[in-house]
Design an enzyme around this catalytic site. Sequence first.
Site, PDB file in Angstrom:
ATOM      1  N   LYS A 157       0.892  -1.186  -0.081  1.00 51.19           N
ATOM      2  CA  LYS A 157      -0.052   0.139   0.282  1.00 51.19           C
ATOM      3  C   LYS A 157       0.846   1.050   0.023  1.00 51.19           C
ATOM      4  CE  LYS A 157       0.821   1.228   4.547  1.00 51.19           C
ATOM      5  NZ  LYS A 157       1.655   2.099   4.796  1.00 51.19           N
ATOM      6  N   PRO A 198       9.778  -4.790  -0.108  1.00 49.23           N
ATOM      7  CA  PRO A 198      10.855  -4.408   0.657  1.00 49.23           C
ATOM      8  C   PRO A 198      10.172  -4.025   2.280  1.00 49.23           C
ATOM      9  CG  PRO A 198      10.967  -2.829  -1.374  1.00 49.23           C
ATOM     10  CD  PRO A 198       9.727  -3.806  -1.168  1.00 49.23           C
ATOM     11  N   PHE A 199      10.860  -4.428   3.371  1.00 55.23           N
ATOM     12  CA  PHE A 199      10.299  -4.249   4.681  1.00 55.23           C
ATOM     13  C   PHE A 199      10.926  -2.892   4.958  1.00 55.23           C
ATOM     14  CE2 PHE A 199      14.155  -5.907   6.032  1.00 55.23           C
ATOM     15  CZ  PHE A 199      14.805  -6.784   5.060  1.00 55.23           C
ATOM     16  N   ALA A 233       9.622  -0.138   5.039  1.00 55.02           N
ATOM     17  CA  ALA A 233       9.661   0.771   3.897  1.00 55.02           C
ATOM     18  C   ALA A 233       8.478   1.778   4.061  1.00 55.02           C
ATOM     19  CB  ALA A 233       9.792  -0.108   2.741  1.00 55.02           C
ATOM     20  N   LEU A 266       5.265   0.185   3.242  1.00 54.21           N
ATOM     21  CA  LEU A 266       4.662  -0.259   2.351  1.00 54.21           C
ATOM     22  C   LEU A 266       3.569  -1.333   2.795  1.00 54.21           C
ATOM     23  CD1 LEU A 266       7.367  -0.526  -0.721  1.00 54.21           C
ATOM     24  CD2 LEU A 266       5.486   1.440  -0.448  1.00 54.21           C
ATOM     25  N   GLY A 303       4.174  -4.356   3.840  1.00 55.90           N
ATOM     26  CA  GLY A 303       4.510  -5.755   3.218  1.00 55.90           C
ATOM     27  C   GLY A 303       4.039  -6.693   4.382  1.00 55.90           C
ATOM     28  N   GLY A 304       4.570  -6.825   5.628  1.00 56.08           N
ATOM     29  CA  GLY A 304       4.014  -7.795   6.560  1.00 56.08           C
ATOM     30  C   GLY A 304       2.672  -7.878   7.106  1.00 56.08           C
ATOM     31  N   SER A 305       1.995  -6.457   7.010  1.00 52.67           N
ATOM     32  CA  SER A 305       0.550  -6.682   7.163  1.00 52.67           C
ATOM     33  C   SER A 305      -0.153  -7.244   6.098  1.00 52.67           C
ATOM     34  CB  SER A 305       0.235  -5.151   7.311  1.00 52.67           C
ATOM     35  OG  SER A 305       0.795  -4.368   8.587  1.00 52.67           O
ATOM     36  N   ALA A 306       0.348  -6.989   4.834  1.00 57.76           N
ATOM     37  CA  ALA A 306      -0.269  -7.345   3.594  1.00 57.76           C
ATOM     38  C   ALA A 306      -0.143  -9.239   3.634  1.00 57.76           C
ATOM     39  CB  ALA A 306       0.410  -7.051   2.397  1.00 57.76           C
ATOM     40  N   ASP A 360      -2.233  -2.001  10.739  1.00 57.59           N
ATOM     41  CA  ASP A 360      -2.341  -1.658   9.113  1.00 57.59           C
ATOM     42  C   ASP A 360      -3.218  -3.073   8.651  1.00 57.59           C
ATOM     43  OD1 ASP A 360      -0.921   0.543   8.967  1.00 57.59           O
ATOM     44  OD2 ASP A 360       0.557  -0.097   7.799  1.00 57.59           O
TER      45      ASP A 360
END
Length: 271
Positions: A8, A93-94, A96, A98, A100-103, A135
């Site tokens: 995101k 990328p973490f 960041a 963005l 990523g871990g939540s997605a 998130d």
Amino acid sequence: MIINAYPKINLGLDILKKRDDGYHEIDTLMISVGGVHDTLDITPATTKGCSLQIDGLGINCSADRNLVVKAWMLMRERYNIPGVNMRLEKRIPFGAGLGGGSADAAAAIKGINTLFELGLSHEEMVELAARLGSDVPFFINGEPMYCRGRGEILAPAEVDLQGLWCVITKPDFEISTPEAYAGVTPHLPALPLERRIRLPREQWQDAIVNDFEASLFPRYSILPNIKRELQRRGALYASLSGSGSAMYGLFESQPDYKPIYVGEQVFVCKL
Ligand code: C5P
């Protein structure tokens, strides 16, 4: 069961106040983007536990602390589901901003729901998601949403993103979310974010800010440099995403952005 998990960006991020529980009250518009994604493969196991194999980007997080495993643990407690084997291909990328871990965590909840035919409603999955991170609820459906409270209170957003392209650029360093929050000075904006998002796109750059920029830009001079470069390349709006370190630019036509720093990773998608 294979699920793709997309990152995101935050279009505006107001940090309104610090709460008694240590979290910050925020108001932000989150938008799901492409250009890069993680892939989570979940299969039922013959054993009772949960195994996790991580490929792709190396992350400095032990498997049992990974949010996809925590998602399985939470769902096992509630729904007594069997063991699973998971394989996570990390590309987002973490450190960041963005998500990523939540997605990935949201992908695990949705995947387990489908795999074991739990029949959970959207609301039930959002409630589980909020237990895993502020998130995570946004990623359950991925439509543009205002995320308020600590980020977990969602309201659908009407925002005109028609025809826009997005360049995400991640410099060669990470920023931890708690570290980023530790440096902020919360304040109330003159106008709520929702009102400013309704302005014509050409006015977004002057009206919409990510409040983390005020404390992170002086600390990491690469970030304002990238913002200027995105604008120089024609971005109608450029900003930090979440708590960084990724920056992004929105463009009216297919962008021409070239990295300016060694190790800068660039992803492009159409919104
Ligand atoms: O909820 P999550 O685990 O993603 O948050 C990580 C950390 O970020 C929290 O422990 C807190 O320090 C900070 N945070 C915050 N306010 C928010 C979200 C996160 O201060 N709204």
